[in-house]
Design an enzyme around this catalytic site. Structure first.
Site, PDB file in Angstrom:
ATOM      1  N   LYS A   1      64.834 -20.342 -25.071  1.00 41.70           N
ATOM      2  CA  LYS A   1      64.684 -19.777 -26.414  1.00 41.70           C
ATOM      3  C   LYS A   1      64.743 -20.915 -27.406  1.00 41.70           C
ATOM      4  O   LYS A   1      65.608 -21.792 -27.319  1.00 41.70           O
ATOM      5  CB  LYS A   1      65.819 -18.806 -26.708  1.00 41.70           C
ATOM      6  CG  LYS A   1      65.509 -17.384 -26.332  1.00 41.70           C
ATOM      7  CD  LYS A   1      66.274 -16.461 -27.252  1.00 41.70           C
ATOM      8  CE  LYS A   1      67.157 -15.514 -26.496  1.00 41.70           C
ATOM      9  NZ  LYS A   1      68.079 -14.795 -27.374  1.00 41.70           N
TER      10      LYS A   1
ATOM     11  N   LYS B   1      56.639 -30.435 -38.135  1.00 39.38           N
ATOM     12  CA  LYS B   1      57.230 -29.191 -37.639  1.00 39.38           C
ATOM     13  C   LYS B   1      58.303 -29.532 -36.617  1.00 39.38           C
ATOM     14  O   LYS B   1      58.146 -30.467 -35.840  1.00 39.38           O
ATOM     15  CB  LYS B   1      56.148 -28.346 -36.975  1.00 39.38           C
ATOM     16  CG  LYS B   1      56.699 -27.079 -36.341  1.00 39.38           C
ATOM     17  CD  LYS B   1      55.581 -26.244 -35.787  1.00 39.38           C
ATOM     18  CE  LYS B   1      56.111 -24.981 -35.155  1.00 39.38           C
ATOM     19  NZ  LYS B   1      55.002 -24.138 -34.679  1.00 39.38           N
TER      20      LYS B   1
HETATM   21  C1  LIG Z   1      63.310 -14.536 -22.522  1.00 40.92           C
HETATM   22  O1  LIG Z   1      62.583 -14.597 -21.319  1.00 40.92           O
HETATM   23  C2  LIG Z   1      63.387 -14.456 -20.165  1.00 40.92           C
HETATM   24  C3  LIG Z   1      62.511 -14.715 -18.944  1.00 40.92           C
HETATM   25  O2  LIG Z   1      61.239 -14.146 -19.068  1.00 40.92           O
HETATM   26  C4  LIG Z   1      64.003 -13.077 -20.164  1.00 40.92           C
HETATM   27  O3  LIG Z   1      64.849 -12.922 -19.039  1.00 40.92           O
HETATM   28  C5  LIG Z   1      64.852 -12.918 -21.438  1.00 40.92           C
HETATM   29  O4  LIG Z   1      65.377 -11.617 -21.511  1.00 40.92           O
HETATM   30  C6  LIG Z   1      63.990 -13.191 -22.654  1.00 40.92           C
HETATM   31  N1  LIG Z   1      64.830 -13.158 -23.859  1.00 40.92           N
HETATM   32  C7  LIG Z   1      64.379 -12.623 -25.009  1.00 40.92           C
HETATM   33  C8  LIG Z   1      65.322 -12.669 -26.168  1.00 40.92           C
HETATM   34  O5  LIG Z   1      63.275 -12.117 -25.106  1.00 40.92           O
END
Ligand SMILES: *[C@@H]1O[C@H](CO)[C@@H](O)[C@H](O)[C@H]1NC(C)=O
Ligand SMILES: *[C@@H]1O[C@H](CO)[C@@H](O)[C@H](O)[C@H]1NC(C)=O
Ligand SMILES: *[C@@H]1O[C@H](CO)[C@@H](O)[C@H](O)[C@H]1NC(C)=O
Length: 159
Positions: free
Chosen positions: A70, A83
């Protein structure tokens, strides 16, 4: 300990057109269209591309580790064409990095050519010093080359 790696990529497109891609959600469309097996798939969790936008990158299948990272967009400077995105969870953070920031700076060369300077800045506990070996500019360079190609070949936008 701190570290920094950087790469300059010259592309045959104007700084303005490159910045248009990097500074907006278009850059994620380019990743999702051309690089899902290299960089992964980007999902915008929150925001419209401006500062504060939250993204979740799902790494290509087979990538070691938690499989996602993230990141939050922390800077979009339309005057300086800079950026920055900061990793906040998963990926390098899960591996033990305290700070992992990617910066893109678009520098004008002439009307038809520009330089994409991609910099990764990181901070790491000295006990994890050997992790510096996993930081490199391969992926940001691949992205820069792909954006350059996307703009010069005038591929019809996939959106
Ligand atoms: C981000 O991606 C991961 C793997 O695809 C997933 O497990 C996770 O829940 C996601 N988090 C968000 C905040 O979307
Ligand atoms: C712009 O710079 C590129 C790369 O250095 C060069 O190949 C090209 O000839 C230059 N174009 C003009 C109009 O100066
Ligand atoms: C770093 O060192 C630890 C402990 O010695 C080891 O488990 C790990 O695989 C190493 N990581 C890298 C990227 O070399």
């Amino acid at each position: 300990m701190h570290g920094l790696v950087a790469v300059n990529t010259v592309v045959a497109a104007s700084a303005c057109s490159v910045w248009d891609v990097y500074s907006t959600l278009q850059v994620f469309t380019v990743i999702n269209t051309f690089l899902p097996n290299v960089l992964g798939t980007v999902k915008v969790v929150e925001g419209d591309g401006h500062v504060g936008t939250l993204i979740n990158v799902t790494f290509p299948p087979g990538t070691p580790g938690v499989g996602y990272m993230k990141e939050i967009i922390t800077k979009v400077d339309n005057m300086k064409h800079v950026k920055e995105t900061k990793a906040i969870e998963g990926g390098f953070i899960a591996q033990g990095f305290k700070r992992y920031i990617t910066q893109y700076k678009i520098i004008e060369k002439n009307f038809t050519s520009s330089i994409i300077r991609s910099t990764i800045e990181y901070e790491l506990d000295h006990k994890l010093a050997n992790l510096t070996s996993v930081v490199n500019t391969k992926l940001v360079q691949k992205l820069a080359e792909t954006v350059g190609k996307y703009l010069t070949e005038k591929t019809p936008p996939p959106y």
